[in-house]
Design an enzyme around this catalytic site. Structure first.
Site, PDB file in Angstrom:
ATOM      1  CG  LEU A 101      -1.971  -1.230   1.361  1.00  0.00           C
ATOM      2  CD1 LEU A 101      -2.674  -1.003   2.570  1.00  0.00           C
ATOM      3  CD2 LEU A 101      -2.815  -0.942   0.206  1.00  0.00           C
ATOM      4  N   GLY A 104       7.452   4.250   3.750  1.00  0.00           N
ATOM      5  CA  GLY A 104       7.987   5.501   4.597  1.00  0.00           C
ATOM      6  C   GLY A 104       9.287   5.159   4.968  1.00  0.00           C
ATOM      7  CB  VAL A 109       1.485   0.198   5.010  1.00  0.00           C
ATOM      8  CG1 VAL A 109       0.196  -0.190   5.183  1.00  0.00           C
ATOM      9  CG2 VAL A 109       2.383   1.009   5.954  1.00  0.00           C
ATOM     10  CE  LYS A 124       4.394   2.299  10.393  1.00  0.00           C
ATOM     11  NZ  LYS A 124       4.151   3.737  11.054  1.00  0.00           N
ATOM     12  CG  ASP A 216       4.581  12.638  11.049  1.00  0.00           C
ATOM     13  OD1 ASP A 216       4.599  13.825  10.677  1.00  0.00           O
ATOM     14  OD2 ASP A 216       4.834  11.456  10.454  1.00  0.00           O
TER      15      ASP A 216
END
Length: 594
Positions: A101, A104, A109, A124, A216
């Site tokens: 998906l 980062g 993910v 994740k 964040d």
């Protein structure tokens, strides 16, 4: 064969490529200049230098990245497309991996299927290994933080699992798209943007109530479901309010620079709290309204701007933005924590008031407030600027004062001259007006004298008429008295006349009756003397209205004796007796008078 590995800067999210030999060493990102220890995920992402996934020429630029103590990374020429995961037979723990998906700095993910509960999940998986204890601790913190939260606008976390020496988080799979993609493809209108921010602020207020700060908030960490409901995800940098969380172990600043509040950008993590999430959400609102971020450029420039510059007002970027919505956005993005909303719930409440059309609590930032904020942030620079401006103002003021005095004296003299001319004109006009008024007053005086004489004559005439009226009134009173007496005399005469008339009528009636009675007596006497024709003639001379039964009786006797007998017989004995008595009395009366 030398291989290169794709990775991503954990601070600025820049896509990077580096030699595999640098794994485990401290490196510096050439984009944001932040340092970190280079780690990679396992084999699938390792490619030969000549592989198709590495842009041409990058290997050459990385030949000299290692200096005496730090290793740097060159940003990739362009972002690499998100790759599909291993075939569906690949598993992570009990989960069947379907596709990637996203990825980062912290990990990847995956979309996966949970065969045990027969549902899709988002897995994740961190990129670090089991030896990186601080990152494992941060990862577990995220899991613990997210697992506490159950809110419609927060992606729920199902569980944190450890398998094959790795940790991973299983969360709800949200079918939709990140807010960042929606901003690029189809930006929302102002009301839709406000509604999303209201819901997100409500979710953050709930998280803050549970003692969790996200730290964040950005469009990449907000998912829009297929129903258009915004949901916050990725609590990877979350901290508990009571925990002592600050810098990372390697000295880097946590978060995404453009969405960081100043206190987070300074690395003063002791001051990072619920107000910091509010600032980040205010930046998201800014981007939703204007279509632009408040600051752009290299990471160090963005961080400097976050610390020391005020972003352009939203309405200067896009004039049609409602003023109240701009005020709400600017209040949430205030660099001073005290000037933001007291809570994120208050932020949500003000947005909701705007959606309802009610008055809001936020107010636009004035120019004076902007200067005060700048002065507090940059006291030295602003002090020098104020001093320079003050000196320039003093010099300019001195020259201006001299010119002003000269111009003022000239203007004053000219003003006095003009005023004197105007005064003379006014005096002349006043004199003319006074002359006209005097002439008019004299004419009015003559008219008044004439009218006074006429009034005196009228007064004398009125006095004479008054005396005449008084005499006439006295005469009238006399006449009224006479008339009253005459009326009284007339009434008396009328009464006497009426009495006389009554008496005369009575006497006349008595005379008529007496005449009639005398006649009847005479007729009776003549009949006794057998002088019937005379008796009959006398009876015919009697007034017809007075003729009674005696008249008829005597008339019958005067005509013939038989008739008398017949008439007498026809009467009642009582009546006959009275007739005889009456006739006898009448005869006697007549005889005595004769």
């Amino acid at each position: 064969m030398t291989t290169q590995q794709k990775t991503q800067c954990p601070h600025c999210q820049t896509k990077l490529v580096a030699k595999e030999s640098l794994v485990g060493k401290r490196v510096r990102c050439r984009s944001c200049r932040q340092e970190f220890v280079l780690t990679f995920d396992s084999a699938p992402e390792a490619k030969p230098a000549s592989g198709s996934d590495v842009s041409p020429g990058l290997a050459e630029t990385l030949d000299a990245v290692h200096d005496s103590s730090l290793d740097g990374l060159r940003p990739a020429a362009s972002p690499q497309p998100v790759k599909r995961a291993e075939p569906s037979t690949a598993k992570i723990g009990r989960f069947e991996v379907l596709t990637v998906l996203g990825q980062g700095a912290f990990g990847r993910v995956y979309k996966a299927r949970d065969p045990q509960l027969d549902r899709f999940v988002a897995l994740k998986v961190p990129t670090f290994g089991p030896q990186d204890k601080p990152k494992i601790q941060r990862f577990l913190t995220e899991a613990k933080s997210a697992a506490k939260l159950h809110h419609p606008n927060i992606v729920p976390t199902y569980e944190c699992v450890q398998a094959d020496g790795k940790y991973f988080i299983a969360a709800q799979f949200v079918a939709g798209q990140p807010l960042s993609k929606r901003l690029k493809d189809n930006p929302p209108d102002f009301r839709q943007a406000a509604e999303w921010v209201r819901q997100l602020a409500g979710g953050l207020a709930y998280a803050h109530g549970q003692g969790i700060v996200h730290r964040d908030i950005k469009p990449d960490n907000i998912m829009l479901s297929e129903d258009g409901i915004p949901q916050i995800m990725d609590f990877g940098l979350a901290k508990r309010v009571n925990e002592d969380a600050g810098m990372t172990t390697d000295g880097s600043v946590l978060g995404t620079p453009v969405y960081m509040p100043p206190e987070q950008a300074r690395g003063d993590m002791s001051k990072v709290g619920p107000h910091s999430d509010q600032y980040s959400l205010g930046v998201v609102l800014y981007e939703l309204l204007t279509g632009k971020r408040p600051f752009e450029g290299p990471v160090h420039a963005v961080l400097a701007a976050v610390l020391s510059e005020e972003p352009a007002a939203p309405r200067k970027v896009r004039a049609e933005i409602p003023k109240d919505l701009e005020a709400i956005c600017q209040k949430a993005m205030s660099k001073d924590v005290e000037r933001r909303y007291e809570t994120t719930a208050a932020f949500a409440g003000d947005v909701e008031r705007w959606l309802r059309g009610d008055s809001i609590f936020a107010r636009p930032i004035s120019s004076l407030e902007r200067f005060q904020r700048w002065y507090r942030r940059e006291p030295v620079t602003s002090g020098l600027a104020v001093a320079v401006v003050a000196l320039a103002l003093i010099g300019f003021t001195g020259i201006s004062l001299a010119l002003w005095h000269a111009n003022r004296n000239a203007a004053l003299a000219e003003s006095r001259r003009i005023k004197a001319e105007e005064t003379a004109q006014e005096l002349e006009k006043t004199a003319n007006d006074l002359a006209q008024q005097k002439k008019l007053a004299e004419g009015n005086l003559e008219i008044a004298n004439e009218k006074t004489a006429e009034a005196e004559l009228a007064r004398n005439d009125a006095l004479g008429k008054k005396k005449e009226a008084e005499v006439a009134l006295a005469n009238l009173e006399v006449e009224v008295g006479k008339r009253k007496k005459a009326e009284e005399a007339t009434v008396t005469v009328e009464k006497k006349a009426i009495s006389l008339e009554q008496t005369t009528a009575k006497l006349a009636a008595e005379n008529v009756f007496t005449f009639y009675a005398d006649r009847i007596a005479k007729v009776n006497s003549e009949i006794q003397g057998k002088n019937l024709s005379l008796a009959k003639s006398l009876l015919e001379e009697c007034i017809e209205a007075q003729r009674g039964w005696e008249w008829r009786f005597l008339m019958a006797q005067a005509r013939n004796s038989f008739g008398v007998s017949q008439f007498v017989v026809s009467q009642s004995k009582h009546t006959e007796g009275k007739s005889v008595q009456l006739l006898t009395a009448l005869s006697e009366n007549f005889t005595s008078r004769n």
